[in-house]
Every structure is written in C-alpha cells, then in structure tokens.
Write a protein that holds these residues in place. Structure first.
Motif, PDB file in Angstrom:
ATOM      1  N   ARG A  64      55.077 -70.319 -70.449  1.00 25.00           N
ATOM      2  CA  ARG A  64      54.645 -70.127 -69.061  1.00 25.00           C
ATOM      3  C   ARG A  64      54.639 -68.641 -68.709  1.00 25.00           C
ATOM      4  NH1 ARG A  64      57.639 -74.419 -66.633  1.00 25.00           N
ATOM      5  NH2 ARG A  64      59.277 -72.921 -66.232  1.00 25.00           N
TER       6      ARG A  64
ATOM      7  N   LYS B  39      51.398 -66.545 -67.540  1.00 25.03           N
ATOM      8  CA  LYS B  39      51.396 -65.832 -66.253  1.00 25.03           C
ATOM      9  C   LYS B  39      51.322 -64.316 -66.428  1.00 25.03           C
ATOM     10  CE  LYS B  39      52.692 -69.121 -63.051  1.00 25.03           C
ATOM     11  NZ  LYS B  39      53.006 -69.267 -61.654  1.00 25.03           N
TER      12      LYS B  39
ATOM     13  N   ARG C 296      53.588 -62.356 -67.743  1.00 26.01           N
ATOM     14  CA  ARG C 296      54.865 -61.632 -67.633  1.00 26.01           C
ATOM     15  C   ARG C 296      55.391 -61.204 -68.995  1.00 26.01           C
ATOM     16  NH1 ARG C 296      56.317 -65.805 -63.666  1.00 26.01           N
ATOM     17  NH2 ARG C 296      57.101 -66.960 -65.429  1.00 26.01           N
TER      18      ARG C 296
ATOM     19  N   HIS D  42      79.597 -68.595 -64.138  1.00 23.72           N
ATOM     20  CA  HIS D  42      78.930 -69.791 -63.609  1.00 23.72           C
ATOM     21  C   HIS D  42      77.510 -69.473 -63.168  1.00 23.72           C
ATOM     22  CE1 HIS D  42      78.749 -73.146 -60.381  1.00 23.72           C
ATOM     23  NE2 HIS D  42      78.231 -73.559 -61.510  1.00 23.72           N
TER      24      HIS D  42
ATOM     25  N   ASN E 258      71.308 -73.438 -61.821  1.00 23.97           N
ATOM     26  CA  ASN E 258      70.165 -74.108 -62.409  1.00 23.97           C
ATOM     27  C   ASN E 258      68.915 -73.971 -61.513  1.00 23.97           C
ATOM     28  OD1 ASN E 258      69.220 -75.616 -64.503  1.00 23.97           O
ATOM     29  ND2 ASN E 258      70.180 -77.516 -63.861  1.00 23.97           N
TER      30      ASN E 258
ATOM     31  N   ASN F 128      80.338 -74.520 -55.310  1.00 23.27           N
ATOM     32  CA  ASN F 128      80.430 -75.976 -55.178  1.00 23.27           C
ATOM     33  C   ASN F 128      81.396 -76.428 -54.093  1.00 23.27           C
ATOM     34  OD1 ASN F 128      78.468 -77.089 -56.935  1.00 23.27           O
ATOM     35  ND2 ASN F 128      79.599 -76.099 -58.584  1.00 23.27           N
TER      36      ASN F 128
HETATM   37  N1  CAA Z   1      63.221 -73.695 -65.803  1.00 23.10           N
HETATM   38  C1  CAA Z   1      62.639 -72.483 -65.749  1.00 23.10           C
HETATM   39  N2  CAA Z   1      61.827 -72.087 -64.748  1.00 23.10           N
HETATM   40  C2  CAA Z   1      61.588 -72.973 -63.764  1.00 23.10           C
HETATM   41  C3  CAA Z   1      62.157 -74.254 -63.740  1.00 23.10           C
HETATM   42  C4  CAA Z   1      63.001 -74.612 -64.836  1.00 23.10           C
HETATM   43  N3  CAA Z   1      63.621 -75.804 -64.907  1.00 23.10           N
HETATM   44  N4  CAA Z   1      61.746 -74.899 -62.640  1.00 23.10           N
HETATM   45  C5  CAA Z   1      60.940 -74.043 -61.969  1.00 23.10           C
HETATM   46  N5  CAA Z   1      60.848 -72.892 -62.642  1.00 23.10           N
HETATM   47  C6  CAA Z   1      60.109 -71.684 -62.230  1.00 23.10           C
HETATM   48  C7  CAA Z   1      58.631 -71.942 -62.212  1.00 23.10           C
HETATM   49  O1  CAA Z   1      58.050 -71.681 -63.465  1.00 23.10           O
HETATM   50  C8  CAA Z   1      58.154 -70.934 -61.178  1.00 23.10           C
HETATM   51  O2  CAA Z   1      58.077 -69.645 -61.748  1.00 23.10           O
HETATM   52  P1  CAA Z   1      56.753 -68.783 -61.557  1.00 23.10           P
HETATM   53  O3  CAA Z   1      56.390 -68.856 -60.110  1.00 23.10           O
HETATM   54  O4  CAA Z   1      57.154 -67.424 -61.996  1.00 23.10           O
HETATM   55  O5  CAA Z   1      55.792 -69.451 -62.440  1.00 23.10           O
HETATM   56  C9  CAA Z   1      59.305 -70.869 -60.183  1.00 23.10           C
HETATM   57  O6  CAA Z   1      60.461 -71.382 -60.881  1.00 23.10           O
HETATM   58  C10 CAA Z   1      59.040 -71.702 -58.966  1.00 23.10           C
HETATM   59  O7  CAA Z   1      58.768 -73.006 -59.411  1.00 23.10           O
HETATM   60  P2  CAA Z   1      57.753 -74.011 -58.696  1.00 23.10           P
HETATM   61  O8  CAA Z   1      56.695 -73.223 -57.994  1.00 23.10           O
HETATM   62  O9  CAA Z   1      57.326 -75.029 -59.696  1.00 23.10           O
HETATM   63  O10 CAA Z   1      58.636 -74.824 -57.703  1.00 23.10           O
HETATM   64  P3  CAA Z   1      59.499 -74.357 -56.486  1.00 23.10           P
HETATM   65  O11 CAA Z   1      58.908 -73.203 -55.774  1.00 23.10           O
HETATM   66  O12 CAA Z   1      59.787 -75.604 -55.759  1.00 23.10           O
HETATM   67  O13 CAA Z   1      60.866 -73.836 -57.141  1.00 23.10           O
HETATM   68  C11 CAA Z   1      63.071 -74.243 -57.762  1.00 23.10           C
HETATM   69  C12 CAA Z   1      61.621 -74.635 -57.972  1.00 23.10           C
HETATM   70  C13 CAA Z   1      63.283 -72.780 -58.156  1.00 23.10           C
HETATM   71  C14 CAA Z   1      63.893 -75.130 -58.669  1.00 23.10           C
HETATM   72  C15 CAA Z   1      63.408 -74.425 -56.235  1.00 23.10           C
HETATM   73  O14 CAA Z   1      63.085 -75.721 -55.828  1.00 23.10           O
HETATM   74  C16 CAA Z   1      64.856 -74.181 -55.912  1.00 23.10           C
HETATM   75  O15 CAA Z   1      65.292 -73.056 -55.754  1.00 23.10           O
HETATM   76  N6  CAA Z   1      65.655 -75.280 -55.804  1.00 23.10           N
HETATM   77  C17 CAA Z   1      67.076 -75.195 -55.529  1.00 23.10           C
HETATM   78  C18 CAA Z   1      67.778 -74.812 -56.785  1.00 23.10           C
HETATM   79  C19 CAA Z   1      69.265 -74.742 -56.602  1.00 23.10           C
HETATM   80  O16 CAA Z   1      69.803 -74.890 -55.528  1.00 23.10           O
HETATM   81  N7  CAA Z   1      69.976 -74.514 -57.715  1.00 23.10           N
HETATM   82  C20 CAA Z   1      71.383 -74.490 -57.724  1.00 23.10           C
HETATM   83  C21 CAA Z   1      71.866 -75.854 -58.077  1.00 23.10           C
HETATM   84  S1  CAA Z   1      73.616 -75.879 -58.126  1.00 23.10           S
HETATM   85  C22 CAA Z   1      73.980 -75.330 -59.645  1.00 23.10           C
HETATM   86  O17 CAA Z   1      73.189 -75.100 -60.497  1.00 23.10           O
HETATM   87  C23 CAA Z   1      75.392 -75.094 -59.936  1.00 23.10           C
HETATM   88  C24 CAA Z   1      76.310 -76.198 -60.017  1.00 23.10           C
HETATM   89  O18 CAA Z   1      77.430 -75.921 -60.345  1.00 23.10           O
HETATM   90  C25 CAA Z   1      76.010 -77.607 -59.689  1.00 23.10           C
END
Ligand code: CAA
Length: 268
Positions: free
Chosen positions: A39, A43, A45, A126, A129, A176
């Motif tokens: 990807r 894009k 990059r 930590h 995701n 968390n």
């Molecule tokens: N892996 C790598 N890159 C990813 C991805 C993945 N699984 N999912 C999305 N992306 C990238 C996409 O490629 C895109 O990058 P570009 O624009 O450069 O191409 C970018 O992220 C945005 O993706 P989308 O446009 O498809 O979708 P979005 O704008 O809805 O973003 C998201 C997706 C970044 C996941 C966003 O929904 C988000 O920030 N969600 C909340 C995430 C969050 O809160 N994470 C923390 C969880 S808690 C945790 O991890 C810790 C714990 O201890 C539980």
C-alpha cells in the motif's frame, strides 16, 4: 501487533527477528507486513527498492534461542502465564545486557521483570493498534527499571517515528485505565437496551469525534483482550467500577471475539 512492531522497526533501519510459535503465524505476520508495504508503494510513500530492503531486514523464526539482539519486544496474548514464561525464556535466549520489553496492555512490568535475572533491563513498550499508523507508545517503568533502560527505550520509540509518553507501572497504565471503562460503559448501554450498537457508536463518532465508536473499537482490539484488561484493572484496584459487563463475558465465552473471529458486536 507483533508484525506491526517488526514493520516499523525494519522501516527505521533495524535488523529484526520476527518470532511466533508456529510457521503459519509467522507467515501471517509477514503477509500483513507485505500488504502494508505494498500500500505504501501504491501510494508513492515507498519505492519498490525500499520495500524490498525493509522485508530483507526481517528474519522470521519459530525458535527462541541464541538471539544476539539489543532489545526483544514481546507482544504475545494478554495472559500473565504466557508472558511470564516468555520472559523466562527471553532471559536465557538474549545477551545479559539486552533490554526485554513488553507490549502488554495492562500487565505489571514489575512482575515480568521479576521473572528474569535483569529486572533493571525490563520495561513496557506499549504500542497502539494499528502500529504503523498510531503515533503513541506508552513507556512503562517497572519498580526496578534503570534510567539507562528507560533512555534507550524512549530513544528507540523516537527512532521508530513514535511519540513516547512515560507512565508508571499501575494496572492498565494510562491508555487502558481510561479507554476500557468507556468501552465497558458502552457495552453496559447495549446490555441495558439503551440503544443499538450502531446508535451507540454513532453517538461517540459524531458527538465526540472519535474515529471509531467504542463497540467497533472493542471488536477491533479483540473482546478477549478487552476482558483480560478489565479483569487486570478490577483485580489490581479492587474497585467495582472496573467490573466487566456480563455481556462482554458472554461474547468471549461464545467465541465472539470481534473482527478476528468474524463476529463480535458486529459481524465481519
Ligand atoms: N495496518 C496498517 N495500516 C492501516 C491499518 C492496519 N491495520 N488500518 C488502516 N491503516 C491505514 C490505512 O492504510 C490508511 O493509510 P493511508 O491513508 O496512508 O493509506 C490510514 O490507516 C487510514 O485508514 P482508512 O482510511 O482505511 O480508515 P480510517 O480513516 O477509518 O482509519 C484507523 C483507520 C486508523 C484504524 C482509525 O479508524 C482509527 O484511528 N481508529 C481508532 C484506533 C485506536 O483507537 N487504536 C487504539 C486501540 S487501543 C490499543 O491498541 C491498545 C490496547 O492496549 C488495547
């Protein structure tokens, strides 16, 4: 998350050993890295050459033995027994001066350090995701963590283009401790019939500008992981405000673990 950490480390120029228990799990990690890098190339990059160099810096393995590494970052399932055992094995498999870091979401770094002969070299790192996208890394000092270990780890997080934030070793750290009660409350709202999953998530997305609603986010994190973290908070503080919603327990018991199992609060 392990593959995400391997990807950002290799992209920053490090030689990386990517370990999992079985060949198929290591391959799944490598496939995820390849997809993300593809990807990046699409894009504009990354050049195809850079993509190739990043992949070539990752050595896959299913063995934990004789790792000549400066740091090992554990990102196993959020279960104390598994992590304790891994820290004992990492202590034997790495040079005595190596740092042993955990990507745990909530488990005590002090407890993990106590499994090793070098608790001063044990620290929490930590990531969030999806690791390649999210900027934060909580850096957690255990009781015995040395300043040198902290400095090295903070510096490494910066080299990986992340923003490190220092926190102390309390259950759930900061991320968390704040996030899980919100997710749990959203599950209670569903359990009590206040609104549908879509309605609850829409309120938080449009009303609070969260990128994902709490139920979608719970599915994305994994409902088993959410439950494990809430149990750590509940046990660690002994405060009923962290009691996991019975509906979350029921979903985990049913194997409805969220996105990874195809069904959670939503179906995938
Ligand atoms: N892996 C790598 N890159 C990813 C991805 C993945 N699984 N999912 C999305 N992306 C990238 C996409 O490629 C895109 O990058 P570009 O624009 O450069 O191409 C970018 O992220 C945005 O993706 P989308 O446009 O498809 O979708 P979005 O704008 O809805 O973003 C998201 C997706 C970044 C996941 C966003 O929904 C988000 O920030 N969600 C909340 C995430 C969050 O809160 N994470 C923390 C969880 S808690 C945790 O991890 C810790 C714990 O201890 C539980």
């Amino acid at each position: 998350m392990g593959s995400g950490i391997a990807q950002v480390a290799a992209a920053a120029g490090a030689e990386v050993v990517l370990h999992d228990r079985e060949e198929r799990f290591v391959q799944r990690g490598l496939d995820a890295i390849a997809r993300n890098l593809d990807r990046g190339v699409e894009k504009g990059r990354l050049t195809p050459e850079q993509r190739g160099h990043i992949i070539s810096r990752i050595t896959p393995t299913t063995h934990i033995a004789d790792w000549d590494v400066a740091i090992a970052i554990e990102a196993a399932t959020e279960a104390l027994d598994i992590k304790r055992e891994l820290f004992r094995r990492l202590d034997e498999a790495t040079p005595p001066e190596a740092i042993l870091a955990s990507n745990t979401s909530s488990i005590s770094i002090t407890v993990l350090g106590a499994q090793t002969s070098r608790p001063e070299n044990v620290i929490g790192m930590h990531f969030m995701n999806p690791v390649p996208v999210m900027k934060l890394v909580e850096i957690i000092r255990g009781l015995a963590t040395s300043q040198a270990t902290f400095d090295f780890t903070k510096n490494l997080a910066e080299k990986l283009d992340k923003t490190p934030v220092e926190v102390r070793d309390f259950p759930g750290f900061v991320s968390n401790r704040v996030l899980m009660p919100m997710i749990n409350e959203a599950i209670y709202a569903l359990y009590e019939g206040v609104a549908s999953p879509e309605a609850i998530d829409t309120v938080m997305k449009l009303g609070m500008n969260h990128p994902m609603g709490p139920l979608q986010l719970a599915d994305f994190i994994g409902l088993d992981t959410c439950l494990a973290i809430l149990d750590v908070l509940h046990d660690g503080f002994g405060d009923p405000k962290y009691r996991a919603c019975p509906l979350l327990r029921a979903h985990v018991a049913a194997g409805w673990l969220g996105k990874k199992s195809g069904r959670g609060f939503y179906t995938y």
